[in-house]
Design a protein around this motif. Structure first.
Motif, PDB file in Angstrom:
ATOM      1  N   PRO A 141      -9.007 -25.870 -13.893  1.00 35.11           N
ATOM      2  CA  PRO A 141     -10.110 -25.891 -12.926  1.00 35.11           C
ATOM      3  C   PRO A 141      -9.899 -26.987 -11.896  1.00 35.11           C
ATOM      4  CG  PRO A 141     -10.945 -25.801 -15.174  1.00 35.11           C
ATOM      5  CD  PRO A 141      -9.474 -26.016 -15.270  1.00 35.11           C
ATOM      6  N   SER A 142     -10.521 -26.846 -10.734  1.00 30.51           N
ATOM      7  CA  SER A 142     -10.266 -27.781  -9.638  1.00 30.51           C
ATOM      8  C   SER A 142     -10.752 -29.192  -9.927  1.00 30.51           C
ATOM      9  CB  SER A 142     -10.919 -27.263  -8.361  1.00 30.51           C
ATOM     10  OG  SER A 142     -12.309 -27.121  -8.575  1.00 30.51           O
ATOM     11  N   ALA A 143     -11.743 -29.362 -10.781  1.00 31.60           N
ATOM     12  CA  ALA A 143     -12.302 -30.694 -11.039  1.00 31.60           C
ATOM     13  C   ALA A 143     -11.978 -31.169 -12.445  1.00 31.60           C
ATOM     14  CB  ALA A 143     -13.800 -30.669 -10.821  1.00 31.60           C
ATOM     15  N   THR A 144     -10.750 -31.016 -12.867  1.00 33.80           N
ATOM     16  CA  THR A 144     -10.353 -31.427 -14.203  1.00 33.80           C
ATOM     17  C   THR A 144     -10.258 -32.947 -14.271  1.00 33.80           C
ATOM     18  OG1 THR A 144      -9.124 -29.406 -14.504  1.00 33.80           O
ATOM     19  CG2 THR A 144      -8.547 -31.226 -15.940  1.00 33.80           C
ATOM     20  N   ARG A 145     -10.779 -33.507 -15.361  1.00 35.37           N
ATOM     21  CA  ARG A 145     -10.716 -34.945 -15.561  1.00 35.37           C
ATOM     22  C   ARG A 145      -9.800 -35.233 -16.747  1.00 35.37           C
ATOM     23  NH1 ARG A 145     -15.701 -33.368 -14.185  1.00 35.37           N
ATOM     24  NH2 ARG A 145     -16.679 -34.415 -12.430  1.00 35.37           N
ATOM     25  N   LEU A 146      -8.972 -36.229 -16.586  1.00 28.92           N
ATOM     26  CA  LEU A 146      -8.042 -36.605 -17.639  1.00 28.92           C
ATOM     27  C   LEU A 146      -8.208 -38.079 -17.977  1.00 28.92           C
ATOM     28  CD1 LEU A 146      -4.772 -34.989 -16.240  1.00 28.92           C
ATOM     29  CD2 LEU A 146      -6.173 -34.097 -18.079  1.00 28.92           C
ATOM     30  N   VAL A 147      -8.051 -38.386 -19.234  1.00 25.53           N
ATOM     31  CA  VAL A 147      -7.976 -39.775 -19.679  1.00 25.53           C
ATOM     32  C   VAL A 147      -6.658 -39.903 -20.419  1.00 25.53           C
ATOM     33  CG1 VAL A 147      -8.942 -41.531 -21.190  1.00 25.53           C
ATOM     34  CG2 VAL A 147     -10.458 -40.086 -19.858  1.00 25.53           C
ATOM     35  N   ILE A 148      -5.844 -40.833 -20.001  1.00 26.10           N
ATOM     36  CA  ILE A 148      -4.551 -41.051 -20.647  1.00 26.10           C
ATOM     37  C   ILE A 148      -4.616 -42.395 -21.353  1.00 26.10           C
ATOM     38  CG2 ILE A 148      -2.086 -41.363 -20.282  1.00 26.10           C
ATOM     39  CD1 ILE A 148      -2.402 -39.631 -17.750  1.00 26.10           C
ATOM     40  N   LEU A 149      -4.378 -42.379 -22.634  1.00 32.23           N
ATOM     41  CA  LEU A 149      -4.368 -43.611 -23.423  1.00 32.23           C
ATOM     42  C   LEU A 149      -2.926 -44.036 -23.641  1.00 32.23           C
ATOM     43  CD1 LEU A 149      -6.998 -42.538 -26.084  1.00 32.23           C
ATOM     44  CD2 LEU A 149      -7.386 -43.834 -24.002  1.00 32.23           C
ATOM     45  N   CYS A 150      -2.650 -45.302 -23.429  1.00 26.89           N
ATOM     46  CA  CYS A 150      -1.281 -45.790 -23.608  1.00 26.89           C
ATOM     47  C   CYS A 150      -1.318 -47.243 -24.069  1.00 26.89           C
ATOM     48  CB  CYS A 150      -0.487 -45.652 -22.313  1.00 26.89           C
ATOM     49  SG  CYS A 150      -1.212 -46.476 -20.903  1.00 26.89           S
ATOM     50  N   HIS A 151      -0.165 -47.737 -24.463  1.00 28.25           N
ATOM     51  CA  HIS A 151      -0.060 -49.119 -24.918  1.00 28.25           C
ATOM     52  C   HIS A 151      -0.177 -50.079 -23.735  1.00 28.25           C
ATOM     53  CE1 HIS A 151       0.953 -48.135 -29.035  1.00 28.25           C
ATOM     54  NE2 HIS A 151       1.794 -47.214 -28.580  1.00 28.25           N
ATOM     55  N   ARG A 152      -0.547 -51.298 -24.048  1.00 39.56           N
ATOM     56  CA  ARG A 152      -0.716 -52.326 -23.027  1.00 39.56           C
ATOM     57  C   ARG A 152       0.587 -52.504 -22.242  1.00 39.56           C
ATOM     58  NH1 ARG A 152      -3.519 -56.589 -25.688  1.00 39.56           N
ATOM     59  NH2 ARG A 152      -5.361 -55.572 -24.911  1.00 39.56           N
ATOM     60  N   GLU A 174      -8.815 -41.652  -5.092  1.00 39.52           N
ATOM     61  CA  GLU A 174     -10.052 -42.425  -5.035  1.00 39.52           C
ATOM     62  C   GLU A 174     -10.680 -42.574  -6.420  1.00 39.52           C
ATOM     63  OE1 GLU A 174     -12.668 -40.572  -2.274  1.00 39.52           O
ATOM     64  OE2 GLU A 174     -11.310 -40.874  -0.581  1.00 39.52           O
ATOM     65  N   LYS A 175     -10.542 -41.549  -7.247  1.00 38.23           N
ATOM     66  CA  LYS A 175     -11.162 -41.565  -8.567  1.00 38.23           C
ATOM     67  C   LYS A 175     -10.208 -41.994  -9.671  1.00 38.23           C
ATOM     68  CE  LYS A 175     -14.610 -38.089  -7.496  1.00 38.23           C
ATOM     69  NZ  LYS A 175     -15.195 -36.791  -7.860  1.00 38.23           N
ATOM     70  N   THR A 176      -8.944 -42.149  -9.342  1.00 37.18           N
ATOM     71  CA  THR A 176      -7.946 -42.544 -10.335  1.00 37.18           C
ATOM     72  C   THR A 176      -7.899 -44.060 -10.433  1.00 37.18           C
ATOM     73  OG1 THR A 176      -6.631 -40.589  -9.828  1.00 37.18           O
ATOM     74  CG2 THR A 176      -5.516 -42.369 -10.972  1.00 37.18           C
ATOM     75  N   ARG A 177      -7.964 -44.547 -11.658  1.00 31.32           N
ATOM     76  CA  ARG A 177      -7.886 -46.004 -11.841  1.00 31.32           C
ATOM     77  C   ARG A 177      -7.320 -46.321 -13.214  1.00 31.32           C
ATOM     78  NH1 ARG A 177     -12.508 -48.674 -14.441  1.00 31.32           N
ATOM     79  NH2 ARG A 177     -13.902 -47.083 -15.252  1.00 31.32           N
ATOM     80  N   ILE A 178      -6.828 -47.535 -13.326  1.00 31.10           N
ATOM     81  CA  ILE A 178      -6.327 -48.033 -14.600  1.00 31.10           C
ATOM     82  C   ILE A 178      -7.408 -48.933 -15.182  1.00 31.10           C
ATOM     83  CG2 ILE A 178      -4.600 -49.484 -15.707  1.00 31.10           C
ATOM     84  CD1 ILE A 178      -2.609 -48.523 -13.565  1.00 31.10           C
ATOM     85  N   CYS A 179      -7.792 -48.656 -16.401  1.00 31.78           N
ATOM     86  CA  CYS A 179      -8.856 -49.398 -17.069  1.00 31.78           C
ATOM     87  C   CYS A 179      -8.276 -50.029 -18.329  1.00 31.78           C
ATOM     88  CB  CYS A 179      -9.998 -48.451 -17.419  1.00 31.78           C
ATOM     89  SG  CYS A 179     -11.337 -49.249 -18.275  1.00 31.78           S
ATOM     90  N   SER A 180      -8.477 -51.315 -18.480  1.00 35.06           N
ATOM     91  CA  SER A 180      -7.988 -52.026 -19.649  1.00 35.06           C
ATOM     92  C   SER A 180      -9.150 -52.248 -20.611  1.00 35.06           C
ATOM     93  CB  SER A 180      -7.385 -53.366 -19.214  1.00 35.06           C
ATOM     94  OG  SER A 180      -6.984 -54.099 -20.342  1.00 35.06           O
ATOM     95  N   LEU A 181      -9.049 -51.657 -21.780  1.00 36.89           N
ATOM     96  CA  LEU A 181     -10.082 -51.845 -22.812  1.00 36.89           C
ATOM     97  C   LEU A 181      -9.680 -52.994 -23.712  1.00 36.89           C
ATOM     98  CD1 LEU A 181     -10.973 -48.218 -23.874  1.00 36.89           C
ATOM     99  CD2 LEU A 181     -12.230 -49.714 -22.360  1.00 36.89           C
ATOM    100  N   PRO A 182     -10.572 -53.779 -24.197  1.00 36.50           N
ATOM    101  CA  PRO A 182     -12.025 -53.653 -24.158  1.00 36.50           C
ATOM    102  C   PRO A 182     -12.676 -54.342 -22.970  1.00 36.50           C
ATOM    103  CG  PRO A 182     -11.447 -55.381 -25.686  1.00 36.50           C
ATOM    104  CD  PRO A 182     -10.157 -54.824 -25.147  1.00 36.50           C
ATOM    105  N   ALA A 183     -11.910 -54.986 -22.080  1.00 34.78           N
ATOM    106  CA  ALA A 183     -12.518 -55.724 -20.972  1.00 34.78           C
ATOM    107  C   ALA A 183     -13.266 -54.802 -20.015  1.00 34.78           C
ATOM    108  CB  ALA A 183     -11.447 -56.503 -20.222  1.00 34.78           C
ATOM    109  N   GLY A 184     -12.700 -53.632 -19.717  1.00 34.47           N
ATOM    110  CA  GLY A 184     -13.327 -52.700 -18.788  1.00 34.47           C
ATOM    111  C   GLY A 184     -14.047 -51.579 -19.519  1.00 34.47           C
ATOM    112  N   HIS A 185     -14.553 -50.645 -18.754  1.00 32.25           N
ATOM    113  CA  HIS A 185     -15.194 -49.463 -19.336  1.00 32.25           C
ATOM    114  C   HIS A 185     -15.001 -48.292 -18.384  1.00 32.25           C
ATOM    115  CE1 HIS A 185     -18.618 -49.650 -16.553  1.00 32.25           C
ATOM    116  NE2 HIS A 185     -18.536 -50.961 -16.704  1.00 32.25           N
ATOM    117  N   PHE A 186     -15.144 -47.074 -18.906  1.00 33.98           N
ATOM    118  CA  PHE A 186     -15.035 -45.889 -18.069  1.00 33.98           C
ATOM    119  C   PHE A 186     -15.948 -44.796 -18.624  1.00 33.98           C
ATOM    120  CE2 PHE A 186     -11.869 -45.352 -21.373  1.00 33.98           C
ATOM    121  CZ  PHE A 186     -11.960 -44.017 -21.711  1.00 33.98           C
ATOM    122  N   ASP A 187     -16.359 -43.890 -17.740  1.00 37.37           N
ATOM    123  CA  ASP A 187     -17.198 -42.757 -18.119  1.00 37.37           C
ATOM    124  C   ASP A 187     -16.332 -41.507 -18.225  1.00 37.37           C
ATOM    125  OD1 ASP A 187     -19.328 -44.438 -18.008  1.00 37.37           O
ATOM    126  OD2 ASP A 187     -20.206 -43.599 -16.185  1.00 37.37           O
TER     127      ASP A 187
END
Length: 196
Positions: free
Chosen positions: A18-29, A53-66
């Protein structure tokens, strides 16, 4: 879940998303930039574009994402105060549920029967709770319960014109007992939830 991405494979067309597919990729630090580069390569091969614009790198646990209505990030235990990585319903999801409750108990809806309004509210609350039952949900349930009780009480006062009269307060025991409004914080504890 309605918002999940379903991948369809076609014999001649390859993979269709679908055109509005959202992905979360989990990887090692330290591997996030490499994973993002690899994602762009794969999307290029599939002739899909990555929304920068919507793509970003989030470092857990310091950051958060929806993601899919949940907020993932650092949470704190109310008992011990220690932190952990977990999920809770996002503010946007809670706001949408509040808007639905607000619409059902609006001033222009007093023409309906009380049983119909309570049944619609219960349907909304049960549906929301069935989707958002993973993670830390108690604060969200409590907020939604409080808001729904206030809105229903206000709607009942308008419906039966009891504003300012003695006994027109509609206590919580009356809302949850007599009218049968669902109480999310009592989820799974009482017979009213079993009936659903």
């Amino acid at each position: 879940m309605k918002r999940e991405c379903h991948v369809r494979f076609c014999e001649s067309g390859g993979v269709r998303l679908p055109s509005a597919t959202r992905l979360v990729i989990l990887c090692h630090r330290g591997k996030a930039a490499e994973a993002l580069t690899r994602l762009r390569e794969l999307m290029g091969k599939l002739k899909l574009t990555v929304n920068e614009e919507k793509t970003r790198i989030c470092s857990l646990p310091a950051g958060h994402f929806d993601f899919l209505g949940y907020t993932f990030g650092r949470l704190y235990s109310p008992r011990t105060g220690s932190s952990y990585v977990g999920c809770r319903p996002s503010k946007k999801s809670i706001r949408r549920a509040v808007e639905k409750v607000h619409a059902l108990t609006a001033r222009n809806m007093t023409w309906q029967e009380t049983t119909d309004v309570v049944a619609k509210l219960n349907r909304v609350l049960r549906g929301w709770a069935n989707y958002f039952k993973v993670g830390t949900v108690r604060p969200a349930y409590r907020a939604l319960d409080n808001y729904t009780a206030v809105r229903l009480r206000r709607w009942l006062r308008r419906q039966y014109k009891t504003r300012g009269r003695r006994g027109g307060t509609y206590p919580l025991s009356h809302l949850y007992g007599y009218f049968g409004l669902v109480r999310l914080t009592q989820l799974g504890r009482g017979p009213s939830w079993v009936k659903a």
